[in-house]
Design a protein around this motif. Structure first.
Motif, PDB file in Angstrom:
ATOM      1  N   GLN A  52      -7.497  -2.193  -6.640  1.00  0.00           N
ATOM      2  CA  GLN A  52      -8.760  -1.684  -6.675  1.00  0.00           C
ATOM      3  C   GLN A  52      -9.168  -1.244  -7.852  1.00  0.00           C
ATOM      4  OE1 GLN A  52      -8.834   1.027  -3.346  1.00  0.00           O
ATOM      5  NE2 GLN A  52      -7.553  -0.285  -1.983  1.00  0.00           N
ATOM      6  N   TRP A  53     -10.487  -1.274  -8.331  1.00  0.00           N
ATOM      7  CA  TRP A  53     -11.049  -0.792  -9.708  1.00  0.00           C
ATOM      8  C   TRP A  53     -12.554  -0.781  -9.496  1.00  0.00           C
ATOM      9  CZ3 TRP A  53     -10.330  -5.911  -8.500  1.00  0.00           C
ATOM     10  CH2 TRP A  53     -11.256  -6.772  -8.787  1.00  0.00           C
ATOM     11  N   ALA A 177      -7.551   6.953 -14.161  1.00  0.00           N
ATOM     12  CA  ALA A 177      -8.874   6.862 -14.486  1.00  0.00           C
ATOM     13  C   ALA A 177      -8.950   7.031 -16.190  1.00  0.00           C
ATOM     14  CB  ALA A 177      -9.719   8.050 -13.902  1.00  0.00           C
ATOM     15  N   GLU A 178     -10.148   6.767 -16.664  1.00  0.00           N
ATOM     16  CA  GLU A 178     -10.838   6.975 -17.999  1.00  0.00           C
ATOM     17  C   GLU A 178     -12.072   7.425 -18.236  1.00  0.00           C
ATOM     18  OE1 GLU A 178     -10.155   4.637 -22.497  1.00  0.00           O
ATOM     19  OE2 GLU A 178      -9.271   3.753 -20.575  1.00  0.00           O
ATOM     20  N   THR A 185     -14.295   5.009 -15.624  1.00  0.00           N
ATOM     21  CA  THR A 185     -13.770   3.628 -14.897  1.00  0.00           C
ATOM     22  C   THR A 185     -12.179   4.330 -14.381  1.00  0.00           C
ATOM     23  OG1 THR A 185     -12.617   3.059 -17.105  1.00  0.00           O
ATOM     24  CG2 THR A 185     -14.640   2.313 -16.523  1.00  0.00           C
ATOM     25  N   PHE A 186     -12.017   3.506 -13.308  1.00  0.00           N
ATOM     26  CA  PHE A 186     -10.618   3.767 -12.578  1.00  0.00           C
ATOM     27  C   PHE A 186     -10.094   2.603 -11.996  1.00  0.00           C
ATOM     28  CE2 PHE A 186     -14.245   4.225  -9.483  1.00  0.00           C
ATOM     29  CZ  PHE A 186     -14.027   3.463  -8.467  1.00  0.00           C
ATOM     30  N   SER A 187      -8.767   2.456 -11.691  1.00  0.00           N
ATOM     31  CA  SER A 187      -8.041   1.313 -11.222  1.00  0.00           C
ATOM     32  C   SER A 187      -6.847   2.022 -10.281  1.00  0.00           C
ATOM     33  CB  SER A 187      -7.774   0.550 -12.138  1.00  0.00           C
ATOM     34  OG  SER A 187      -6.732   1.204 -13.199  1.00  0.00           O
ATOM     35  N   TRP A 188      -6.388   0.958  -9.616  1.00  0.00           N
ATOM     36  CA  TRP A 188      -5.125   1.263  -8.808  1.00  0.00           C
ATOM     37  C   TRP A 188      -4.586  -0.057  -8.476  1.00  0.00           C
ATOM     38  CZ3 TRP A 188      -4.295   0.053  -3.322  1.00  0.00           C
ATOM     39  CH2 TRP A 188      -3.137   0.616  -2.711  1.00  0.00           C
ATOM     40  N   LEU A 189      -3.397  -0.284  -8.440  1.00  0.00           N
ATOM     41  CA  LEU A 189      -2.497  -1.456  -8.217  1.00  0.00           C
ATOM     42  C   LEU A 189      -1.143  -1.092  -7.359  1.00  0.00           C
ATOM     43  CD1 LEU A 189      -2.440  -4.716 -10.109  1.00  0.00           C
ATOM     44  CD2 LEU A 189      -0.372  -3.750  -9.252  1.00  0.00           C
ATOM     45  N   LEU A 190      -0.988  -1.861  -6.178  1.00  0.00           N
ATOM     46  CA  LEU A 190       0.181  -1.813  -5.827  1.00  0.00           C
ATOM     47  C   LEU A 190       0.719  -3.192  -5.113  1.00  0.00           C
ATOM     48  CD1 LEU A 190       2.507   0.025  -4.269  1.00  0.00           C
ATOM     49  CD2 LEU A 190       1.009   0.154  -2.203  1.00  0.00           C
ATOM     50  N   THR A 191       2.073  -3.360  -5.314  1.00  0.00           N
ATOM     51  CA  THR A 191       2.677  -4.584  -4.830  1.00  0.00           C
ATOM     52  C   THR A 191       3.765  -4.207  -3.735  1.00  0.00           C
ATOM     53  OG1 THR A 191       2.066  -5.872  -6.864  1.00  0.00           O
ATOM     54  CG2 THR A 191       3.701  -6.868  -5.433  1.00  0.00           C
ATOM     55  N   ILE A 192       3.642  -4.963  -2.466  1.00  0.00           N
ATOM     56  CA  ILE A 192       4.822  -4.622  -1.568  1.00  0.00           C
ATOM     57  C   ILE A 192       5.088  -5.867  -1.074  1.00  0.00           C
ATOM     58  CG2 ILE A 192       3.865  -2.471  -0.804  1.00  0.00           C
ATOM     59  CD1 ILE A 192       2.485  -3.827   1.348  1.00  0.00           C
ATOM     60  N   GLY A 193       6.474  -5.602  -0.704  1.00  0.00           N
ATOM     61  CA  GLY A 193       7.266  -7.068   0.383  1.00  0.00           C
ATOM     62  C   GLY A 193       6.565  -7.268   1.482  1.00  0.00           C
TER      63      GLY A 193
END
Length: 202
Positions: A52-53, A177-178, A185-193
């Protein structure tokens, strides 16, 4: 009168000391796990990435801020098969968004300054979500907003956007965020099995 036993002289004999050495039978370490391998500590066959960003544009110019408008994008994809964004990120696969994405949303954001902010926040907004494009039912993120939902977010000087989770007053770090002037600007990242049910051949 009650019966009375023999008088106690109060002297307790000291055991004979057989050796100068003594043994500490206590232990502060954790026991060794001797159980067989359960097979649970394995690399998942499939992964799901939630990404998400977005950006906030704050007004009035220079602050103190009273309002924001912005946009938030949402992508979800399997096994690192990320769409081609046209940027040299090293993550692109050459596939289009339609080919690669399980979930692809665009939210429009409108926010008014909040009455309450987190302790370290410079400012906070009550942000309303409006769905511009996409189908939220295809997304797996359990915290996905709903159409018309209002969420309270705050921004701190360390570059973190905090979320008043469920309106409970418990603020959780939500986005990296920045800030550049009046734009964040903002972002989020997650990787799951994940496990995927295989289609059976008829």
């Amino acid at each position: 009168m009650a019966c009375k036993g023999a008088d106690d002289d109060g002297v307790v004999p000291i055991p004979v000391q057989d050796s100068e050495d003594w043994e500490d039978t206590g232990s502060s370490s954790f026991p060794i796990d001797t159980s067989p391998d359960s097979g649970l500590d394995i690399t998942p066959e499939h992964t799901l990435t939630l990404e998400q960003w977005g950006r906030w544009e704050l007004s009035p110019f220079g602050g103190p801020y009273e309002r924001l408008v912005g946009e938030q994008r949402v992508w979800e994809y399997l096994d690192g098969v990320r769409p081609d964004t046209g940027l040299e990120t090293g993550l692109d696969t050459g596939l289009s968004e339609e080919e690669a994405l399980l979930c692809d949303l665009t939210w429009s954001l409108i926010g008014d300054v909040a009455e309450v902010a987190c302790d370290d926040c410079l400012f906070a907004f009550d942000v309303e979500f409006f769905l511009v494009e996409g189908d939220p039912s295809t997304c797996r993120d359990p915290d996905m907003p709903e159409e018309g939902e209002v969420r309270r977010y705050g921004y701190d000087a360390d570059g973190v956007i905090w979320h008043d989770y469920g309106g409970t007053g418990v603020w959780l770090p939500w986005f990296v965020a920045e800030r550049s002037g009046d734009i964040i600007t903002f972002s989020w990242l997650l990787t799951i099995g994940v496990g995927i049910e295989e289609e059976e051949d008829e």
